[in-house]
Write an enzyme that holds these catalytic residues in place. Sequence first.
Site, PDB file in Angstrom:
ATOM      1  N   GLY A  10       0.829  -1.208   0.000  1.00 52.80           N
ATOM      2  CA  GLY A  10       0.000   0.000   0.000  1.00 52.80           C
ATOM      3  C   GLY A  10       0.861   1.253   0.000  1.00 52.80           C
ATOM      4  O   GLY A  10       2.076   1.199  -0.210  1.00 52.80           O
ATOM      5  N   GLY A  13       3.020   1.663   3.569  1.00 59.39           N
ATOM      6  CA  GLY A  13       3.818   0.440   3.709  1.00 59.39           C
ATOM      7  C   GLY A  13       4.912   0.353   2.652  1.00 59.39           C
ATOM      8  O   GLY A  13       6.058   0.001   2.964  1.00 59.39           O
ATOM      9  N   THR A 123      -3.736   5.730  13.603  1.00 58.88           N
ATOM     10  CA  THR A 123      -4.030   7.052  13.051  1.00 58.88           C
ATOM     11  C   THR A 123      -4.481   8.043  14.123  1.00 58.88           C
ATOM     12  O   THR A 123      -5.136   7.642  15.097  1.00 58.88           O
ATOM     13  CB  THR A 123      -5.124   6.924  11.963  1.00 58.88           C
ATOM     14  OG1 THR A 123      -5.659   8.216  11.672  1.00 58.88           O
ATOM     15  CG2 THR A 123      -6.278   6.040  12.415  1.00 58.88           C
ATOM     16  N   ASP A 124      -4.201   9.320  13.884  1.00 55.98           N
ATOM     17  CA  ASP A 124      -4.680  10.361  14.802  1.00 55.98           C
ATOM     18  C   ASP A 124      -6.206  10.476  14.759  1.00 55.98           C
ATOM     19  O   ASP A 124      -6.812  11.090  15.641  1.00 55.98           O
ATOM     20  CB  ASP A 124      -4.022  11.714  14.487  1.00 55.98           C
ATOM     21  CG  ASP A 124      -4.361  12.282  13.115  1.00 55.98           C
ATOM     22  OD1 ASP A 124      -5.046  11.595  12.324  1.00 55.98           O
ATOM     23  OD2 ASP A 124      -3.943  13.428  12.824  1.00 55.98           O
ATOM     24  N   GLU A 125      -6.830   9.872  13.729  1.00 58.17           N
ATOM     25  CA  GLU A 125      -8.290   9.967  13.623  1.00 58.17           C
ATOM     26  C   GLU A 125      -8.986   9.209  14.754  1.00 58.17           C
ATOM     27  O   GLU A 125     -10.168   9.430  15.006  1.00 58.17           O
ATOM     28  CB  GLU A 125      -8.763   9.458  12.255  1.00 58.17           C
ATOM     29  CG  GLU A 125      -8.194  10.278  11.115  1.00 58.17           C
ATOM     30  CD  GLU A 125      -8.825  10.010   9.762  1.00 58.17           C
ATOM     31  OE1 GLU A 125      -9.987   9.591   9.710  1.00 58.17           O
ATOM     32  OE2 GLU A 125      -8.138  10.232   8.756  1.00 58.17           O
ATOM     33  N   TYR A 147     -14.224   3.875   9.804  1.00 56.80           N
ATOM     34  CA  TYR A 147     -12.779   3.653   9.650  1.00 56.80           C
ATOM     35  C   TYR A 147     -12.045   3.898  10.963  1.00 56.80           C
ATOM     36  O   TYR A 147     -11.328   3.022  11.471  1.00 56.80           O
ATOM     37  CB  TYR A 147     -12.208   4.569   8.552  1.00 56.80           C
ATOM     38  CG  TYR A 147     -10.696   4.737   8.632  1.00 56.80           C
ATOM     39  CD1 TYR A 147      -9.844   3.662   8.374  1.00 56.80           C
ATOM     40  CD2 TYR A 147     -10.123   5.966   8.983  1.00 56.80           C
ATOM     41  CE1 TYR A 147      -8.465   3.814   8.471  1.00 56.80           C
ATOM     42  CE2 TYR A 147      -8.748   6.115   9.073  1.00 56.80           C
ATOM     43  CZ  TYR A 147      -7.925   5.034   8.825  1.00 56.80           C
ATOM     44  OH  TYR A 147      -6.554   5.178   8.927  1.00 56.80           O
ATOM     45  N   LYS A 151     -10.065   1.343  13.570  1.00 56.80           N
ATOM     46  CA  LYS A 151      -8.657   1.499  13.949  1.00 56.80           C
ATOM     47  C   LYS A 151      -8.523   1.616  15.468  1.00 56.80           C
ATOM     48  O   LYS A 151      -7.600   1.066  16.069  1.00 56.80           O
ATOM     49  CB  LYS A 151      -8.052   2.732  13.268  1.00 56.80           C
ATOM     50  CG  LYS A 151      -7.886   2.635  11.762  1.00 56.80           C
ATOM     51  CD  LYS A 151      -6.913   1.567  11.300  1.00 56.80           C
ATOM     52  CE  LYS A 151      -5.483   1.861  11.703  1.00 56.80           C
ATOM     53  NZ  LYS A 151      -4.544   0.821  11.161  1.00 56.80           N
TER      54      LYS A 151
HETATM   55  P1  NAD Z   1      -3.448   1.713   1.861  1.00 53.98           P
HETATM   56  O1  NAD Z   1      -4.933   1.533   1.741  1.00 53.98           O
HETATM   57  O2  NAD Z   1      -2.725   2.478   0.801  1.00 53.98           O
HETATM   58  O3  NAD Z   1      -2.744   0.297   1.977  1.00 53.98           O
HETATM   59  C1  NAD Z   1      -3.258  -0.756   2.737  1.00 53.98           C
HETATM   60  C2  NAD Z   1      -2.526  -2.035   2.330  1.00 53.98           C
HETATM   61  O4  NAD Z   1      -3.009  -3.101   3.167  1.00 53.98           O
HETATM   62  C3  NAD Z   1      -2.775  -2.457   0.880  1.00 53.98           C
HETATM   63  O5  NAD Z   1      -1.552  -2.842   0.284  1.00 53.98           O
HETATM   64  C4  NAD Z   1      -3.717  -3.651   1.001  1.00 53.98           C
HETATM   65  O6  NAD Z   1      -3.572  -4.592  -0.053  1.00 53.98           O
HETATM   66  C5  NAD Z   1      -3.291  -4.234   2.345  1.00 53.98           C
HETATM   67  N1  NAD Z   1      -4.354  -4.995   2.999  1.00 53.98           N
HETATM   68  C6  NAD Z   1      -5.650  -4.624   3.169  1.00 53.98           C
HETATM   69  N2  NAD Z   1      -6.318  -5.593   3.804  1.00 53.98           N
HETATM   70  C7  NAD Z   1      -5.428  -6.597   4.067  1.00 53.98           C
HETATM   71  C8  NAD Z   1      -5.508  -7.854   4.708  1.00 53.98           C
HETATM   72  N3  NAD Z   1      -6.676  -8.280   5.221  1.00 53.98           N
HETATM   73  N4  NAD Z   1      -4.410  -8.602   4.801  1.00 53.98           N
HETATM   74  C9  NAD Z   1      -3.217  -8.180   4.280  1.00 53.98           C
HETATM   75  N5  NAD Z   1      -3.080  -7.007   3.646  1.00 53.98           N
HETATM   76  C10 NAD Z   1      -4.177  -6.218   3.532  1.00 53.98           C
HETATM   77  O7  NAD Z   1      -3.242   2.379   3.285  1.00 53.98           O
HETATM   78  P2  NAD Z   1      -2.160   3.448   3.787  1.00 53.98           P
HETATM   79  O8  NAD Z   1      -2.674   4.799   3.524  1.00 53.98           O
HETATM   80  O9  NAD Z   1      -0.828   3.061   3.291  1.00 53.98           O
HETATM   81  O10 NAD Z   1      -2.237   3.203   5.357  1.00 53.98           O
HETATM   82  C11 NAD Z   1      -1.411   2.224   5.977  1.00 53.98           C
HETATM   83  C12 NAD Z   1      -1.687   2.235   7.464  1.00 53.98           C
HETATM   84  O11 NAD Z   1      -1.414   3.533   7.971  1.00 53.98           O
HETATM   85  C13 NAD Z   1      -3.140   1.935   7.806  1.00 53.98           C
HETATM   86  O12 NAD Z   1      -3.161   1.126   8.949  1.00 53.98           O
HETATM   87  C14 NAD Z   1      -3.735   3.297   8.088  1.00 53.98           C
HETATM   88  O13 NAD Z   1      -4.784   3.188   9.033  1.00 53.98           O
HETATM   89  C15 NAD Z   1      -2.543   4.023   8.665  1.00 53.98           C
HETATM   90  N6  NAD Z   1      -2.542   5.491   8.490  1.00 53.98           N
HETATM   91  C16 NAD Z   1      -2.735   6.056   7.254  1.00 53.98           C
HETATM   92  C17 NAD Z   1      -2.680   7.442   7.131  1.00 53.98           C
HETATM   93  C18 NAD Z   1      -2.844   8.120   5.788  1.00 53.98           C
HETATM   94  O14 NAD Z   1      -2.929   9.351   5.735  1.00 53.98           O
HETATM   95  N7  NAD Z   1      -2.865   7.399   4.666  1.00 53.98           N
HETATM   96  C19 NAD Z   1      -2.446   8.244   8.244  1.00 53.98           C
HETATM   97  C20 NAD Z   1      -2.249   7.621   9.493  1.00 53.98           C
HETATM   98  C21 NAD Z   1      -2.292   6.248   9.589  1.00 53.98           C
END
Ligand code: NAD
Length: 321
Positions: A10, A13, A123-125, A147, A151
Amino acid sequence: MRLLVTGGAGFIGSNYVHWVLRERPDVEITNYDLLTYAGNLENLRDVEEGPRYRFVKGDICDSALLDEVVPGHDAIVNFAAESHVDRSIDWAAEFVRTNMLGTNALLDAARRHKTPRYLQVSTDETYGSIDVGSFNEEDRLDPSSPYSASKAGGDLLVRSYHRTYDMPVLITRGSNTFGPYQYPEKVIPLFVTNLLEEKTVPLYGDGMNVRDWIHVEDHVSGIHAVLEKGEVGQIYNVAAGNELTNVELTKALCDLLGKPHALITPVADRPGHDRRYSVDTTRLRALGWTPQWGFDDALQATVEWYRENRWWWEPIRARQE
Ligand code: NAD
């Protein structure tokens, strides 16, 4: 060190995988990802042949497969999640499944195989909205969307595994993140790609909601600082202190791309839309972490990345339509 990264295909990641392979030559990574609509191995094209990287397609809810993959790793960093608020408003079940049941299955696997460190990316959310001041890590969770509720549920499970089983867990709570490889449904890549295609950009409500933006490289370096130096059982906020209203952000994107503000189209507000997010990062900074990107440079570099990497986002947008 052998690191198991879940959700490494993702947005955040995959940036984390890139960062660790570049900055920590002694670390080997297993990327375990289900490849949902948001997972994309193109994000890792330039590292996939490397000797320190391997990919396993799998679900964090799949305990049997986790029993094959988890043993032998020194740490787990869990990015795997359903991550888009609007999708959670339409259909929350998948969010509960991955973000809560998946976290539970992963924690159980880490416990069975005595993984020495487990970091939950959150997340801060989860704190909900704050009109003035900033949340610190001891503040009450008050999530507004399915969401952020899912979390928060994951976070509480992680904490409970520390208190109940003495598991060596850590939690990070990052703020709104932007940079390369972000799926073009989230506001910055959606608006940049819309503007690059001369389309309008849909701005929720009065556009006065405030978000605290962090470049993805700063977010992932913060996560890794916590993995390396954080105190077991603790929570660490990760943010850079770049608070902007959505309308300020949208106008900045139009200006960077030389597009008229007339392309900004107000639309009905998101239900349960939090007004402002803000977190205190004193605890993380005490580990020696500071953000490296200034906001203006980070936004400009991100816009440039989408301008120069149409090969990455055009196929995704074609699938969306
Ligand atoms: P994203 O949606 O881009 O990526 C999520 C990844 O998880 C994808 O590659 C997907 O294939 C994989 N995935 C989903 N369900 C799965 C499962 N059941 N088993 C294995 N893999 C699975 O998300 P992101 O924006 O990269 O966020 C990553 C993490 O960071 C999340 O936990 C999110 O809550 C947290 N986060 C995101 C933000 C933001 O602004 N994007 C901010 C703070 C925290």
